[in-house]
Motif scaffolding. Structure first.
Motif, PDB file in Angstrom:
ATOM      1  N   PHE A  47      69.169 101.918  54.949  1.00 27.42           N
ATOM      2  CA  PHE A  47      68.975 103.073  55.818  1.00 27.42           C
ATOM      3  C   PHE A  47      67.573 103.652  55.653  1.00 27.42           C
ATOM      4  CE2 PHE A  47      68.954 107.737  56.068  1.00 27.42           C
ATOM      5  CZ  PHE A  47      69.219 107.904  57.422  1.00 27.42           C
ATOM      6  N   LEU A  48      67.160 103.852  54.398  1.00 30.17           N
ATOM      7  CA  LEU A  48      65.856 104.449  54.143  1.00 30.17           C
ATOM      8  C   LEU A  48      64.713 103.542  54.578  1.00 30.17           C
ATOM      9  CD1 LEU A  48      66.647 106.107  50.728  1.00 30.17           C
ATOM     10  CD2 LEU A  48      66.122 107.283  52.864  1.00 30.17           C
ATOM     11  N   LYS A  49      64.864 102.233  54.395  1.00 31.78           N
ATOM     12  CA  LYS A  49      63.814 101.299  54.800  1.00 31.78           C
ATOM     13  C   LYS A  49      63.623 101.266  56.307  1.00 31.78           C
ATOM     14  CE  LYS A  49      64.261  98.104  50.940  1.00 31.78           C
ATOM     15  NZ  LYS A  49      64.633  96.723  50.590  1.00 31.78           N
ATOM     16  N   SER A  50      64.620 101.727  57.052  1.00 23.62           N
ATOM     17  CA  SER A  50      64.497 101.747  58.507  1.00 23.62           C
ATOM     18  C   SER A  50      63.676 102.940  59.006  1.00 23.62           C
ATOM     19  CB  SER A  50      65.882 101.767  59.160  1.00 23.62           C
ATOM     20  OG  SER A  50      66.507 103.034  58.982  1.00 23.62           O
ATOM     21  N   LEU A  51      63.375 103.879  58.135  1.00 23.06           N
ATOM     22  CA  LEU A  51      62.620 105.068  58.525  1.00 23.06           C
ATOM     23  C   LEU A  51      61.120 104.772  58.556  1.00 23.06           C
ATOM     24  CD1 LEU A  51      64.512 107.694  56.339  1.00 23.06           C
ATOM     25  CD2 LEU A  51      64.869 107.182  58.763  1.00 23.06           C
ATOM     26  N   PRO A  52      60.405 105.382  59.501  1.00 25.66           N
ATOM     27  CA  PRO A  52      58.943 105.155  59.580  1.00 25.66           C
ATOM     28  C   PRO A  52      58.237 105.529  58.277  1.00 25.66           C
ATOM     29  CG  PRO A  52      59.738 106.341  61.509  1.00 25.66           C
ATOM     30  CD  PRO A  52      60.881 106.275  60.532  1.00 25.66           C
ATOM     31  N   GLY A  53      57.341 104.683  57.839  1.00 22.28           N
ATOM     32  CA  GLY A  53      56.514 104.955  56.669  1.00 22.28           C
ATOM     33  C   GLY A  53      57.088 104.461  55.360  1.00 22.28           C
ATOM     34  N   VAL A  54      58.386 104.170  55.310  1.00 20.69           N
ATOM     35  CA  VAL A  54      59.001 103.811  54.033  1.00 20.69           C
ATOM     36  C   VAL A  54      58.546 102.429  53.565  1.00 20.69           C
ATOM     37  CG1 VAL A  54      61.194 103.344  52.875  1.00 20.69           C
ATOM     38  CG2 VAL A  54      60.948 105.370  54.299  1.00 20.69           C
ATOM     39  N   ILE A  55      58.539 101.445  54.439  1.00 23.18           N
ATOM     40  CA  ILE A  55      58.097 100.106  54.043  1.00 23.18           C
ATOM     41  C   ILE A  55      56.640 100.144  53.583  1.00 23.18           C
ATOM     42  CG2 ILE A  55      57.628  97.760  54.867  1.00 23.18           C
ATOM     43  CD1 ILE A  55      60.572  98.296  54.286  1.00 23.18           C
ATOM     44  N   GLY A  56      55.814 100.908  54.276  1.00 21.44           N
ATOM     45  CA  GLY A  56      54.412 101.057  53.863  1.00 21.44           C
ATOM     46  C   GLY A  56      54.286 101.665  52.489  1.00 21.44           C
ATOM     47  N   ALA A  57      55.161 102.625  52.172  1.00 23.26           N
ATOM     48  CA  ALA A  57      55.136 103.259  50.848  1.00 23.26           C
ATOM     49  C   ALA A  57      55.488 102.260  49.765  1.00 23.26           C
ATOM     50  CB  ALA A  57      56.095 104.438  50.819  1.00 23.26           C
ATOM     51  N   ILE A  58      56.480 101.424  50.027  1.00 21.86           N
ATOM     52  CA  ILE A  58      56.868 100.401  49.057  1.00 21.86           C
ATOM     53  C   ILE A  58      55.726  99.408  48.874  1.00 21.86           C
ATOM     54  CG2 ILE A  58      58.410  98.442  48.664  1.00 21.86           C
ATOM     55  CD1 ILE A  58      60.611 100.114  50.058  1.00 21.86           C
ATOM     56  N   ASP A  59      55.154  98.962  49.971  1.00 20.81           N
ATOM     57  CA  ASP A  59      54.095  97.956  49.920  1.00 20.81           C
ATOM     58  C   ASP A  59      52.816  98.456  49.251  1.00 20.81           C
ATOM     59  OD1 ASP A  59      55.726  96.147  51.141  1.00 20.81           O
ATOM     60  OD2 ASP A  59      54.857  96.403  53.141  1.00 20.81           O
ATOM     61  N   SER A  60      52.535  99.759  49.364  1.00 15.91           N
ATOM     62  CA  SER A  60      51.270 100.268  48.824  1.00 15.91           C
ATOM     63  C   SER A  60      51.334 100.642  47.349  1.00 15.91           C
ATOM     64  CB  SER A  60      50.808 101.480  49.634  1.00 15.91           C
ATOM     65  OG  SER A  60      51.668 102.581  49.401  1.00 15.91           O
ATOM     66  N   ALA A  61      52.523 100.644  46.759  1.00 18.28           N
ATOM     67  CA  ALA A  61      52.641 100.996  45.344  1.00 18.28           C
ATOM     68  C   ALA A  61      51.965  99.918  44.496  1.00 18.28           C
ATOM     69  CB  ALA A  61      54.113 101.138  44.951  1.00 18.28           C
ATOM     70  N   ARG A  62      51.182 100.353  43.504  1.00 17.85           N
ATOM     71  CA  ARG A  62      50.475  99.383  42.658  1.00 17.85           C
ATOM     72  C   ARG A  62      51.464  98.601  41.802  1.00 17.85           C
ATOM     73  NH1 ARG A  62      48.864 104.343  39.267  1.00 17.85           N
ATOM     74  NH2 ARG A  62      50.125 103.994  37.435  1.00 17.85           N
ATOM     75  N   SER A  63      51.011  97.588  41.152  1.00 16.54           N
ATOM     76  CA  SER A  63      51.925  96.649  40.509  1.00 16.54           C
ATOM     77  C   SER A  63      52.445  97.080  39.141  1.00 16.54           C
ATOM     78  CB  SER A  63      51.262  95.280  40.387  1.00 16.54           C
ATOM     79  OG  SER A  63      50.113  95.370  39.569  1.00 16.54           O
ATOM     80  N   ASP A  64      51.765  97.958  38.400  1.00 12.49           N
ATOM     81  CA  ASP A  64      52.287  98.302  37.074  1.00 12.49           C
ATOM     82  C   ASP A  64      53.465  99.268  37.225  1.00 12.49           C
ATOM     83  OD1 ASP A  64      50.227 100.041  37.928  1.00 12.49           O
ATOM     84  OD2 ASP A  64      50.106 100.934  35.943  1.00 12.49           O
ATOM     85  N   PRO A  65      54.574  98.992  36.526  1.00  6.09           N
ATOM     86  CA  PRO A  65      55.811  99.744  36.725  1.00  6.09           C
ATOM     87  C   PRO A  65      55.809 101.091  36.007  1.00  6.09           C
ATOM     88  CG  PRO A  65      56.115  98.130  35.005  1.00  6.09           C
ATOM     89  CD  PRO A  65      54.713  97.912  35.560  1.00  6.09           C
ATOM     90  N   ASP A  66      56.776 101.929  36.404  1.00  4.24           N
ATOM     91  CA  ASP A  66      57.083 103.126  35.633  1.00  4.24           C
ATOM     92  C   ASP A  66      57.954 102.699  34.467  1.00  4.24           C
ATOM     93  OD1 ASP A  66      55.770 104.875  37.365  1.00  4.24           O
ATOM     94  OD2 ASP A  66      57.574 105.337  38.510  1.00  4.24           O
ATOM     95  N   ASN A  67      57.778 103.347  33.326  1.00  2.00           N
ATOM     96  CA  ASN A  67      58.621 103.137  32.152  1.00  2.00           C
ATOM     97  C   ASN A  67      59.652 104.263  32.166  1.00  2.00           C
ATOM     98  OD1 ASN A  67      55.492 102.542  30.914  1.00  2.00           O
ATOM     99  ND2 ASN A  67      56.967 100.890  30.995  1.00  2.00           N
ATOM    100  N   LEU A  68      60.725 104.044  32.899  1.00  2.00           N
ATOM    101  CA  LEU A  68      61.679 105.083  33.289  1.00  2.00           C
ATOM    102  C   LEU A  68      62.652 105.450  32.182  1.00  2.00           C
ATOM    103  CD1 LEU A  68      62.858 106.740  35.718  1.00  2.00           C
ATOM    104  CD2 LEU A  68      64.361 104.769  36.134  1.00  2.00           C
ATOM    105  N   TYR A  69      62.884 106.769  32.068  1.00  2.30           N
ATOM    106  CA  TYR A  69      63.995 107.291  31.286  1.00  2.30           C
ATOM    107  C   TYR A  69      64.449 108.592  31.929  1.00  2.30           C
ATOM    108  CZ  TYR A  69      60.746 110.438  28.744  1.00  2.30           C
ATOM    109  OH  TYR A  69      59.809 111.382  28.405  1.00  2.30           O
ATOM    110  N   LEU A  70      65.631 109.067  31.564  1.00  4.12           N
ATOM    111  CA  LEU A  70      66.271 110.208  32.211  1.00  4.12           C
ATOM    112  C   LEU A  70      66.619 111.266  31.178  1.00  4.12           C
ATOM    113  CD1 LEU A  70      67.638 111.056  34.981  1.00  4.12           C
ATOM    114  CD2 LEU A  70      69.688 109.920  34.132  1.00  4.12           C
ATOM    115  N   THR A  71      66.370 112.548  31.542  1.00  5.91           N
ATOM    116  CA  THR A  71      66.764 113.671  30.692  1.00  5.91           C
ATOM    117  C   THR A  71      67.635 114.638  31.500  1.00  5.91           C
ATOM    118  OG1 THR A  71      64.873 115.110  31.201  1.00  5.91           O
ATOM    119  CG2 THR A  71      64.593 113.544  29.379  1.00  5.91           C
ATOM    120  N   MET A  72      68.297 115.549  30.784  1.00  8.33           N
ATOM    121  CA  MET A  72      69.131 116.558  31.442  1.00  8.33           C
ATOM    122  C   MET A  72      68.404 117.889  31.578  1.00  8.33           C
ATOM    123  SD  MET A  72      72.895 115.694  29.814  1.00  8.33           S
ATOM    124  CE  MET A  72      73.459 117.343  30.067  1.00  8.33           C
TER     125      MET A  72
END
Length: 161
Positions: A47-72
């Motif tokens: 659904f989100l990928k069908s919205l204007p600008g979303v595919i471009g946002a995914i494609d433009s992200a640089r290659s080094d990842p986020d080192n993700l963690y979650l807090t409360m």
């Protein structure tokens, strides 16, 4: 009895990239909260990928990842991490998702914050959402966690029981 939220999925629409005004403008109109049942069976990512600008946002992200963690809360640091449960991080990039499956208590409201671990400087807040006890029984909800500073956009899908 305190309600409990189960974090079902975290989908990275765009991992942190620093400032990119054009992409930020394209994503500024994303809905901050989505009732997944209202998508008529369409997966959230599709659904989100069908919205204007979303595919471009995914494609433009640089290659080094986020080192993700979650807090409360809005305090970073692996010592405050609730996921991954071993106080580590998970590498994640645009258009990738993880299914934490963790439960957190919700008494009125509960903040959940996504962080990018940095070994040499302060960790970066990637975005936060607020889960409400009043959402109990509403089914799966997806909320946008974003950071204008980091140019990161994540959807957190959860259910409150």
């Amino acid at each position: 009895m305190t309600a409990s939220a189960t974090v079902l999925n975290i989908w990275c629409l765009r991992h942190s990239t620093g400032t990119d005004f054009g992409v930020n403008q394209a994503l500024a109109g994303l809905a901050p909260s989505i009732a997944v049942a209202e998508l008529g069976g369409t997966p959230l990512q599709d659904f989100l990928k069908s919205l204007p600008g979303v595919i471009g946002a995914i494609d433009s992200a640089r290659s080094d990842p986020d080192n993700l963690y979650l807090t409360m809360d809005t305090a970073g640091g692996l010592g405050n991490s609730i996921w991954p449960t071993d106080r580590s991080t998970l590498d994640i990039q645009a258009d990738q998702s993880v299914s934490p499956g963790i439960q957190v208590p919700v008494a009125f409201s509960q903040s959940l914050s996504l962080w990018d671990f940095d070994a040499v400087s302060a960790d970066d807040l990637l975005g936060s959402i607020t889960v409400f006890e009043s959402e109990q029984g509403a089914g799966e909800l997806a909320k946008l966690a974003k950071s204008d500073v980091e140019s990161s956009y994540y959807f957190v899908t959860y259910r409150v029981d």
